[in-house]
Scaffold this active site. Structure first.
Site, PDB file in Angstrom:
ATOM      1  N   ARG A 201       0.813  -1.228   0.000  1.00 47.21           N
ATOM      2  CA  ARG A 201       0.000   0.000   0.000  1.00 47.21           C
ATOM      3  C   ARG A 201       0.846   1.278   0.000  1.00 47.21           C
ATOM      4  O   ARG A 201       0.493   2.277   0.624  1.00 47.21           O
ATOM      5  CB  ARG A 201      -0.926   0.044   1.231  1.00 47.21           C
TER       6      ARG A 201
ATOM      7  N   SER B 251     -10.883  -1.427   2.432  1.00 50.23           N
ATOM      8  CA  SER B 251     -10.295  -1.644   3.765  1.00 50.23           C
ATOM      9  C   SER B 251      -9.918  -0.308   4.394  1.00 50.23           C
ATOM     10  O   SER B 251      -9.241   0.506   3.763  1.00 50.23           O
ATOM     11  CB  SER B 251      -9.029  -2.492   3.665  1.00 50.23           C
TER      12      SER B 251
ATOM     13  N   GLU C 221      -5.379   2.810   6.199  1.00 50.18           N
ATOM     14  CA  GLU C 221      -5.096   2.737   4.754  1.00 50.18           C
ATOM     15  C   GLU C 221      -5.818   3.915   4.095  1.00 50.18           C
ATOM     16  O   GLU C 221      -5.310   4.530   3.161  1.00 50.18           O
ATOM     17  CB  GLU C 221      -5.623   1.409   4.215  1.00 50.18           C
TER      18      GLU C 221
HETATM   19  C1  LIG Z   1     -15.370  -1.042  -2.649  1.00 48.61           C
HETATM   20  C2  LIG Z   1     -13.893  -0.804  -2.575  1.00 48.61           C
HETATM   21  C3  LIG Z   1     -13.021  -1.881  -2.678  1.00 48.61           C
HETATM   22  C4  LIG Z   1     -11.636  -1.668  -2.608  1.00 48.61           C
HETATM   23  N1  LIG Z   1     -10.802  -2.749  -2.713  1.00 48.61           N
HETATM   24  C5  LIG Z   1      -9.459  -2.568  -2.704  1.00 48.61           C
HETATM   25  C6  LIG Z   1      -8.563  -3.673  -2.855  1.00 48.61           C
HETATM   26  O1  LIG Z   1      -8.957  -4.835  -3.025  1.00 48.61           O
HETATM   27  N2  LIG Z   1      -7.224  -3.421  -2.824  1.00 48.61           N
HETATM   28  C7  LIG Z   1      -6.731  -2.157  -2.672  1.00 48.61           C
HETATM   29  O2  LIG Z   1      -5.493  -1.987  -2.680  1.00 48.61           O
HETATM   30  N3  LIG Z   1      -7.556  -1.100  -2.502  1.00 48.61           N
HETATM   31  C8  LIG Z   1      -8.893  -1.260  -2.521  1.00 48.61           C
HETATM   32  N4  LIG Z   1      -9.742  -0.186  -2.355  1.00 48.61           N
HETATM   33  C9  LIG Z   1      -9.173   1.139  -2.046  1.00 48.61           C
HETATM   34  C10 LIG Z   1      -8.928   2.060  -3.268  1.00 48.61           C
HETATM   35  O3  LIG Z   1      -9.728   1.664  -4.373  1.00 48.61           O
HETATM   36  C11 LIG Z   1      -7.448   2.055  -3.643  1.00 48.61           C
HETATM   37  O4  LIG Z   1      -6.652   2.625  -2.617  1.00 48.61           O
HETATM   38  C12 LIG Z   1      -7.166   2.794  -4.952  1.00 48.61           C
HETATM   39  O5  LIG Z   1      -5.816   2.578  -5.288  1.00 48.61           O
HETATM   40  C13 LIG Z   1      -7.450   4.299  -4.904  1.00 48.61           C
HETATM   41  O6  LIG Z   1      -7.539   4.759  -6.256  1.00 48.61           O
HETATM   42  P1  LIG Z   1      -8.292   6.110  -6.629  1.00 48.61           P
HETATM   43  O7  LIG Z   1      -8.111   6.349  -8.069  1.00 48.61           O
HETATM   44  O8  LIG Z   1      -9.687   6.077  -6.133  1.00 48.61           O
HETATM   45  O9  LIG Z   1      -7.415   7.148  -5.799  1.00 48.61           O
HETATM   46  P2  LIG Z   1      -7.925   8.309  -4.829  1.00 48.61           P
HETATM   47  O10 LIG Z   1      -8.678   7.709  -3.698  1.00 48.61           O
HETATM   48  O11 LIG Z   1      -8.567   9.366  -5.615  1.00 48.61           O
HETATM   49  O12 LIG Z   1      -6.509   8.831  -4.289  1.00 48.61           O
HETATM   50  C14 LIG Z   1      -5.701   8.009  -3.468  1.00 48.61           C
HETATM   51  C15 LIG Z   1      -4.327   8.672  -3.311  1.00 48.61           C
HETATM   52  O13 LIG Z   1      -3.666   8.670  -4.574  1.00 48.61           O
HETATM   53  C16 LIG Z   1      -3.334  10.005  -4.940  1.00 48.61           C
HETATM   54  N5  LIG Z   1      -3.479  10.093  -6.386  1.00 48.61           N
HETATM   55  C17 LIG Z   1      -4.520   9.713  -7.153  1.00 48.61           C
HETATM   56  N6  LIG Z   1      -4.235   9.881  -8.454  1.00 48.61           N
HETATM   57  C18 LIG Z   1      -2.982  10.407  -8.500  1.00 48.61           C
HETATM   58  C19 LIG Z   1      -2.115  10.805  -9.548  1.00 48.61           C
HETATM   59  N7  LIG Z   1      -2.467  10.717 -10.830  1.00 48.61           N
HETATM   60  N8  LIG Z   1      -0.891  11.282  -9.226  1.00 48.61           N
HETATM   61  C20 LIG Z   1      -0.516  11.391  -7.939  1.00 48.61           C
HETATM   62  N9  LIG Z   1      -1.282  11.032  -6.908  1.00 48.61           N
HETATM   63  C21 LIG Z   1      -2.507  10.550  -7.179  1.00 48.61           C
HETATM   64  C22 LIG Z   1      -4.308  10.907  -4.178  1.00 48.61           C
HETATM   65  O14 LIG Z   1      -3.764  12.199  -4.005  1.00 48.61           O
HETATM   66  C23 LIG Z   1      -4.403  10.140  -2.877  1.00 48.61           C
HETATM   67  O15 LIG Z   1      -3.269  10.421  -2.095  1.00 48.61           O
HETATM   68  C24 LIG Z   1     -11.124  -0.364  -2.425  1.00 48.61           C
HETATM   69  C25 LIG Z   1     -12.021   0.721  -2.308  1.00 48.61           C
HETATM   70  C26 LIG Z   1     -13.384   0.513  -2.405  1.00 48.61           C
HETATM   71  C27 LIG Z   1     -14.309   1.690  -2.299  1.00 48.61           C
END
Ligand SMILES: Cc1cc2nc3c(=O)[nH]c(=O)nc-3n(C[C@H](O)[C@H](O)[C@H](O)COP(=O)(O)OP(=O)(O)OC[C@H]3O[C@@H](n4cnc5c(N)ncnc54)[C@H](O)[C@@H]3O)c2cc1C
Length: 297
Positions: free
Chosen positions: A171, A220, A290
């Site tokens: 992570r 999570s 997380e």
């Molecule tokens: C139903 C559900 C299930 C999930 N299951 C999992 C799982 O199985 N495994 C897992 O690892 N996670 C899981 N997650 C958590 C989440 O989806 C992950 O952490 C994912 O990587 C976040 O992606 P995002 O595009 O939504 O990022 P955001 O939530 O928008 O941002 C997360 C972080 O990344 C940064 N960020 C985003 N884009 C960029 C960019 N282009 N450049 C620099 N920084 C950036 C943001 O500033 C922030 O710090 C789940 C979430 C949900 C709601």
């Protein structure tokens, strides 16, 4: 010219004001972003970041908002959403996805081209940028397993990192809380029979449907304090079902907090603090979030 005037004259993306972040996060809670925009070009992304820096205005680049808890007081700055940067294409033998490509879209592209690698990430509502920053993983496989290189915007210039330079951990990556913005990731996938790809995706989805709650969450909430699992500790502490206002610990999975329509970020935050305190009291294990807090708590 002030920051607001520059935004008013900005033509490369539409700038919105006082935007409720509950619309842009999977938790569906939180206050307003003072300025919000969704970019669909690197030029717009770079220009907005440079402008925010010049005026010392806080900015936050987000993907799909699936790992964020935004404060009820909102974010007093500019939120830049990358979801308009959503091209995915072949770059020689490799696949290049822009930061705003959803994991589901990348999976469809792979399936169409008989490529295998990230099936276990099916159902994660992330963009490529967010998934790379967090090194998203599921069922023992991480997005970083297939990364060849990542491109970022750093001080107005494109910078390339090969996988071994990305410092991927559980992570975490070098991009987490860094000043760089991911613009694309390039992947190595392997050829596979599409039927096998589909059946792998279906079995991962089925597992999610069976063991993860439906509804609004961030996935999570806590990292697993290896070798323990956060969800099991929360379950053993008897915290499943515990409710603070409109937020509750899921009955289906202890590491999920789900929110009702009337929930606030403060409800979620207090529930998180309470769970951490109880788990530490009972088992002497410190849980670390997380989920990421945005704004002031
Ligand atoms: C139903 C559900 C299930 C999930 N299951 C999992 C799982 O199985 N495994 C897992 O690892 N996670 C899981 N997650 C958590 C989440 O989806 C992950 O952490 C994912 O990587 C976040 O992606 P995002 O595009 O939504 O990022 P955001 O939530 O928008 O941002 C997360 C972080 O990344 C940064 N960020 C985003 N884009 C960029 C960019 N282009 N450049 C620099 N920084 C950036 C943001 O500033 C922030 O710090 C789940 C979430 C949900 C709601």
């Amino acid at each position: 010219m002030g920051f607001k005037t520059e935004l008013e004259n900005f033509t490369l993306s539409k700038i919105l004001y006082d935007v409720p972040m509950k619309k842009h996060t999977s938790f569906g809670v939180g206050g307003k972003a003072k300025y919000f925009t969704k970019v669909d070009s690197l030029c717009a992304l770079n220009s907005l970041i440079q402008t925010a820096k010049r005026y010392k205005v806080k900015y936050k680049v987000i993907g799909n908002g699936s790992n964020l808890l935004v404060s009820d007081m909102g974010f007093n700055g500019l939120v830049i959403c990358t979801k308009g940067l959503d091209d995915v294409y072949f770059k020689r033998e490799q696949v290049r996805a822009m930061a705003g490509v959803k994991i589901e879209k990348l999976l469809s592209f792979c399936l169409k081209n008989r490529l295998s690698g990230i099936e276990s990430l099916a159902g994660i509502p992330a963009t490529v940028g967010g998934a790379v920053v967090m090194n998203a993983s599921a069922f023992g496989r991480s997005i970083s397993d297939h990364i060849a290189e990542v491109e970022t915007l750093k001080d107005g210039k494109i910078k390339k990192y090969y996988k071994n330079e990305c410092k991927f951990e559980y992570r975490k990556s070098r991009f987490y809380h860094s000043k760089e913005t991911i613009v694309s990731a390039t992947f190595n996938f392997r050829e596979e029979d599409p039927q096998r790809i589909i059946s792998a995706i279906n079995s991962y989805r089925e597992h999610r449907n069976n063991f993860h709650p439906q509804g609004r969450s961030c996935g999570s909430v806590f990292k697993n304090p290896k070798p323990e699992r956060a969800g099991e500790l929360i379950d053993r502490a008897g915290l499943k079902g515990l409710r603070f206002g409109g937020a509750r610990v899921s009955l289906k999975h202890g590491n999920f907090i789900v929110t009702d329509k009337n929930a606030s970020a403060t409800d979620v935050y207090h529930l998180i603090l309470h769970v951490k305190e109880k788990v530490e009291q009972l088992f002497g294990v410190q849980l670390f979030e997380e989920v990421e807090y945005v704004g002031e708590f």
